[in-house]
Design an enzyme around this catalytic site. Structure first.
Site, short mmCIF file in Angstrom:
data_model
loop_
_atom_site.label_atom_id
_atom_site.label_comp_id
_atom_site.label_asym_id
_atom_site.label_seq_id
_atom_site.Cartn_x
_atom_site.Cartn_y
_atom_site.Cartn_z
N VAL A 414 131.60 -14.67 14.11
CA VAL A 414 132.59 -15.27 15.02
C VAL A 414 132.13 -15.02 16.46
CG1 VAL A 414 134.49 -15.05 13.36
CG2 VAL A 414 134.08 -13.21 15.00
N LYS A 421 136.05 -9.77 16.79
CA LYS A 421 135.30 -9.27 15.62
C LYS A 421 136.12 -8.21 14.88
CE LYS A 421 130.56 -10.35 17.16
NZ LYS A 421 130.21 -11.48 16.32
N SER A 443 124.57 -10.23 18.29
CA SER A 443 123.24 -10.04 18.87
C SER A 443 123.24 -8.99 19.96
CB SER A 443 122.68 -11.36 19.41
OG SER A 443 123.65 -12.30 19.64
N HIS A 464 121.17 -9.53 11.40
CA HIS A 464 120.98 -10.38 12.58
C HIS A 464 120.00 -11.51 12.29
CE1 HIS A 464 119.37 -10.74 16.95
NE2 HIS A 464 120.41 -11.52 16.78
#
Ligand code: NAD
Length: 733
Positions: A414, A421, A443, A464
C-alpha cells in the site's frame, strides 16, 4: 557409473546416451569428454557398427559445459593456465572433429559412418556444439524445448567449435542472433535458423535418427567446409557482401557492448579471422580467442556472479535450515503498480492470490494488469488462451479482508506511509492463520519500525521487489531486528516459486540496492551543479557498461520520487545530510514540473509519445557548463566509486552478509556493469591498493564521501581480495 553409456542394436547403430548420474540436466565434464572420445573410437573401429546416434537419457539434452571445470583447469595449471586452457579446448576440438570426419578417407571423403544427434529437449552450450558436429540433427517437438549457444550471456562465447561451425553453416550475419545475443530458439525456429534439421514427434525421435543413419549416403555426411571450393555463406571478409557484414557487425557489437565485454569482440574476431582460413586452422583460432577470453578477469567474474553464485543463491545458499515453506495462498495488500505486479508473478507461478485494495475498482484495475500482460504474451505466442484463463482465475480482486483467510503469506504494497501500513497490518493479522508470514514491500521505511504494528514481529519481514515486477529479476529480502528464520525461509521459498533471484540483507536505510543507486544518481546531478557537461556524465556511465546514465535513470524513476526521498533522508539525518547541492537542482526541476519521463520532461527532452529526444537544452542555461571539463576517467571514477564504496560500507555495517549477494544483487537490481561481475568483483579486478589510491585522490578533490572505508584500506595493506578474504561460499561478516 559413467556420464555416457554405449550400446549397439541389431541393425548396427551405436547409441551414445548422455545421462549424468545425480544431475537433473547433463553438463559436460572432463571425464564426459574422455568417454565420448573412447566411445567414438570404439564405434569407428567396430565393423559391425554402421553409424552412431547421440542422445540423452533425460528429458533435456544438455545444459552446457560444467563451468566449474574451466575454473578448476585454470587453478590447477600452475604457471601457465593459458596453455592448459588452450590444450583443453583443442582436445575438445579433436574429439568433435573425429566425430565429424567419422572415419572417412580424407582424400576421397568416402567410407565415414553417419552420425545423428537426437535431442529430446533443451540443449545449450557444448550440448549444441556436439550436435553441430554431427551430420544430422533431430529435435523432439516438445513445447518447452529450446536450443542455442547462450555462452555470451555469462561473458564467454561458444568455444567448443560452435562459433566456427555455425557461422560457416549460415553466414556471419544470420548467425548473429544465436552467437552474439545468445538467443535460445524453440525447435521450429531452430530449424529455420539452421541449428537443427528435423523436428519430430517425441515418440519417434530415436527411430527417425536411426532410420537416417542407416540410409545416409557418403555424400550426406561430408560437411560443406570439408568439400573443395567451400565458400562462406554471406561472403568471407574480402568478398563485397562479407565486407559489408563485418564492418556493420563490428559497429553493431561495439555500439551494444561499448567495448567493455571482451567475449563479444573475441567472438567477432574468431569469426572474421576464421573465415579467411581452412576449417581446422579456424578452430585453432577460435581456441586461441576462447583462451584469451577465459584468461580475462572479466569473464571469470561474470561466470562467478551471473552463473555460479546466482544459481547458488536461487537454490537457497543462505536459506535457514527449516522445513519447506512453499506458498499456497498469498494475500497482496494494495493493487497499485507494485501490488498488481506481485499478484501477476504469483498467480503465474501457480499460487492462489487475493488482491486487496481500498476500493473494488482499484482492486479490479490491479487484476487487469495481469490480463494485459497475459494478452501481450498471447500476441507473442508465449501464452495460450487456457493459460490466461487459468492464471486470471487464481486472482481474487476484492476489498474484503475476510478473503485473506487461509493465506500463508501476505505481501503488503500500500502507500509508503507508516500509519496506512500499520492499519492494513492489523486488519490482515486479524484474519490470517497464526503461522502466516507478513511481508512488506516498502522501499524506504525501516522493517523493524513497521514490525511494531505486528502481533508477531518474528513473522514479519521485508520482501522488496523492483519495478516493473514482471521484468526485474532481483528480490531483496530484509530481516528486521526480530525477524525469525521461518520468515526468511518463507520469503526465499516464495522467491524461488516465482523464479526470481533473492538476496537477504539486514535492515538499514534503503537496504542494499537503493543505498547504492541513490549516490550514483546524486553524483551525476552534483556534477551538473559543478558545470560538468551533462553528455560527458551520461556517456561516462554508459562507457562503463551501465545501462543508463545517472540523469536518464532519475528521469525513469521520476524526479518527484527523488525529491520525496531527499526530504525524508534530510529529516532523518539532520545536519549530517550531505546532499544539499544535489537537492537544489532536483527541487528546481520538480518546481518546473520536469518530473522525468512520465511528465515527458526531465533532464532529457521527450516527444509527445514519451520518446527520448536528447538532453534537455535548458539544462545549460540554468546550470552553465564550465569552460574546463574533467577527464573522462575522473568522471567515471566518481560514478563508479559512489556506488562501490556504498556496497563496501554495507558489508562493513553488516547490512550485506555475503559478498556474492552484493555482486549478484547489483547486476540484477540496477544493472551494475555486468562485465565486472559486480562491485566486489570489480574491486578485486583493479585491486584494493589501486582502489584506495583512487579514493584518496577523489577524497582530496571532492570530499569525504569518497574516503576509503577502513575495510578496504586494511585489505589494501594486507594485499587481500574480497573473494580471497570472504571466500566464494562463505558468509562475509
Ligand atoms: P501505488 O500508489 O501505485 O499503489 C498503492 C496502492 O495501495 C493503491 O492502489 C492504493 O489504492 C492502495 N492502498 C492505499 N491504502 C490502502 C489501504 N488502506 N488498503 C488497501 N489498499 C490501499 O504505489 P506503488 O508504487 O505500487 O508502491 C507500493 C509500495 O511499494 C510502497 O510501499 C512503495 O514504497 C513500494 N515500492 C515501490 C516501488 C516503485 O518503483 N514504485 C518499488 C519498490 C517498492
Amino acid at each position: 557409473m559413467t556420464d555416457f553409456t554405449y550400446s549397439v542394436d541389431a541393425d548396427g547403430v551405436a547409441t551414445l546416451t548422455w545421462d549424468v548420474p545425480g544431475k537433473s540436466m547433463n553438463v559436460m565434464s572432463r571425464e564426459g569428454f574422455a568417454q565420448v572420445s573412447e566411445m567414438v573410437d570404439t564405434a569407428l573401429a567396430d565393423d559391425a557398427v554402421k553409424g552412431i546416434v547421440i542422445t540423452s537419457g533425460k528429458e533435456t539434452f544438455a545444459g552446457g559445459m560444467d563451468l566449474n571445470v574451466l575454473a578448476k583447469i585454470r587453478e590447477e595449471a600452475g604457471e601457465n593456465p593459458a596453455q592448459a586452457l588452450f590444450d583443453f579446448t583443442m582436445s575438445g576440438h579433436h574429439i568433435l572433429r573425429k566425430l565429424e570426419r567419422a572415419g572417412m578417407d580424407p582424400k576421397t571423403l568416402k567410407g565415414g559412418k553417419p552420425v545423428a544427434c537426437a535431442l529430446p529437449g533443451t540443449s545449450a552450450g557444448i550440448g549444441t556444439e556436439i550436435a553441430l558436429a554431427c551430420h544430422r540433427r533431430f529435435m523432439a517437438d516438445s513445447p518447452k524445448a529450446k536450443i542455442g549457444l547462450p555462452e555470451i550471456l555469462v561473458g564467454l562465447f561458444p568455444g567448443g567449435g560452435g562459433t566456427t561451425r555455425y557461422s560457416r553453416m549460415v553466414g556471419a550475419m544470420a548467425a548473429a542472433p544465436v552467437l552474439l545475443e545468445g538467443k535460445m530458439l524453440d525447435p521450429k525456429k531452430a530449424k529455420g535458423a539452421g541449428l537443427i534439421d528435423e523436428v519430430v514427434a517425441p515418440g519417434e525421435l530415436l527411430a527417425k535418427a536411426k532410420e537416417w543413419v542407416l540410409s545416409a549416403a557418403d555424400a550426406d555426411i561430408v560437411k560443406p567446409w570439408d568439400q573443395k571450393g567451400f565458400k562462406m555463406p554471406g561472403g568471407a571478409p574480402y568478398h563485397p557482401a562479407g565486407f559489408m557484414t563485418f564492418v556493420g557487425a563490428n559497429a553493431m557489437v561495439h555500439g551494444k557492448t561499448q567495448g567493455v565485454y571482451p567475449a563479444a569482440k573475441a567472438l567477432l574476431a574468431a569469426v572474421y579471422e576464421g573465415a579467411m582460413v581452412d576449417f581446422d586452422t579456424a578452430l585453432r583460432i577460435e581456441a586461441r580467442w576462447f583462451t584469451k577470453v577465459l584468461m580475462n578477469p572479466s569473464s571469470s567474474a561474470m561466470i562467478r556472479s551471473l552463473f555460479l553464485n546466482k544459481e547458488a543463491l536461487e537454490k537457497g545458499a543462505n536459506r535457514p535450515d527449516v522445513p519447506d515453506q512453499r506458498v499456497k495462498k498469498v494475500g497482496v495488500l494494495g493493487a497499485g503498480m507494485m501490488g498488481a505486479g506481485i499478484a501477476y508473478v504469483s498467480a503465474n507461478a501457480g499460487i492462489e492470490v487475493v488482491l486487496i485494495d481500498a476500493a473494488q475498482e482499484a482492486a479490479e484495475r490491479g487484476k487487469a494488469h495481469s490480463a494485459d500482460l497475459l494478452d501481450k504474451g498471447m500476441k507473442r505466442g508465449k501464452v495460450t488462451a487456457e493459460k490466461k484463463e487459468e492464471v486470471l482465475a487464481r486472482i481474487t480482486a476484492t476489498t474484503d479482508y475476510a478473503a485473506l483467510t487461509g493465506c500463508d503469506l501476505i505481501v503488503e504494497a500500500v502507500f509508503e506511509d507508516m500509519k496506512v501500513k500499520a492499519g492494513v497490518t492489523a486488519k490482515a493479522e486479524a484474519v490470517i492463520p497464526e503461522g502466516a508470514i507478513f511481508a512488506t514491500n516498502t522501499s524506504t521505511l525501516p522493517i523493524s519500525d513497521l514490525a511494531k504494528a505486528s502481533k508477531r514481529p518474528e513473522q514479519f519481514i521485508g520482501i522488496h521487489f523492483f519495478s516493473p515486477v514482471d521484468k526485474m529479476m532481483l528480490v531483496e529480502i530484509i530481516k528486521g531486528k526480530e525477524t525469525g528464520p521461518v520468515a526468511v525461509a518463507k520469503a526465499l521459498d516464495f522467491v524461488r516459486q516465482i523464479r526470481k533471484t533473492p538476496i537477504v540483507v539486514n535492515d538499514a536505510r534503503f537496504f542494499y540496492a537503493n543505498r547504492c543507486i541513490i549516490p550514483y544518481i546524486n553524483e551525476g546531478i552534483r556534477m551538473v551543479a559543478e558545470g560538468v557537461e551533462p553528455a560527458l556524465i551520461e556517456h561516462a556511465a554508459t562507457l562503463l557498461g551501465f545501462p543508463l546514465g545517472p540523469l536518464q535513470l532519475v528521469d525513469e524513476t521520476s524526479i518527484d520520487l527523488g525529491v520525496k526521498i531527499a526530504k525524508a533522508t534530510k529529516a532523518a539525518m539532520g545536519d549530517a545530510y550531505p546532499d544539499g547541492a544535489v537537492d537544489k537542482i532536483l527541487f528546481a526541476m520538480a518546481d518546473q514540473g520536469r518530473l522525468g519521463r512520465k511528465a515527458k520532461a526531465g533532464f532529457y527532452a521527450y516527444d509527445e509519445k514519451g520518446g527520448r529526444l536528447g538532453l534537455w537544452d535548458g539544462l545549460g542555461a540554468a546550470w552553465p557548463v564550465a569552460a574546463d571539463q574533467p577527464e573522462l576517467t575522473g568522471v567515471q571514477h566518481r560514478l563508479m566509486m559512489a556506488q562501490v564504496l556504498e556496497a563496501v560500507r554495507a558489508l562493513e555495517d553488516g547490512v550485506l552478509e555475503d559478498i556474492r549477494e552484493g555482486d549478484v544483487g547489483a547486476i540484477l537490481g540496477w544493472g551494475f556493469a555486468p562485465w565486472s561481475g559486480g562491485p566486489f568483483s570489480w574491486l578485486d579486478i583493479i585491486g584494493a591498493e589501486r582502489a584506495v589510491a583512487i579514493c584518496d585522490g577523489l577524497e582530496e578533490a571532492h570530499g569525504a564521501r569518497f574516503a576509503a572505508p577502513k575495510l578496504l584500506r586494511n585489505m589494501a595493506k594486507a594485499g587481500e581480495t574480497f573473494y580471497g578474504r570472504f571466500g566464494s561460499g562463505a558468509r562475509a561478516a
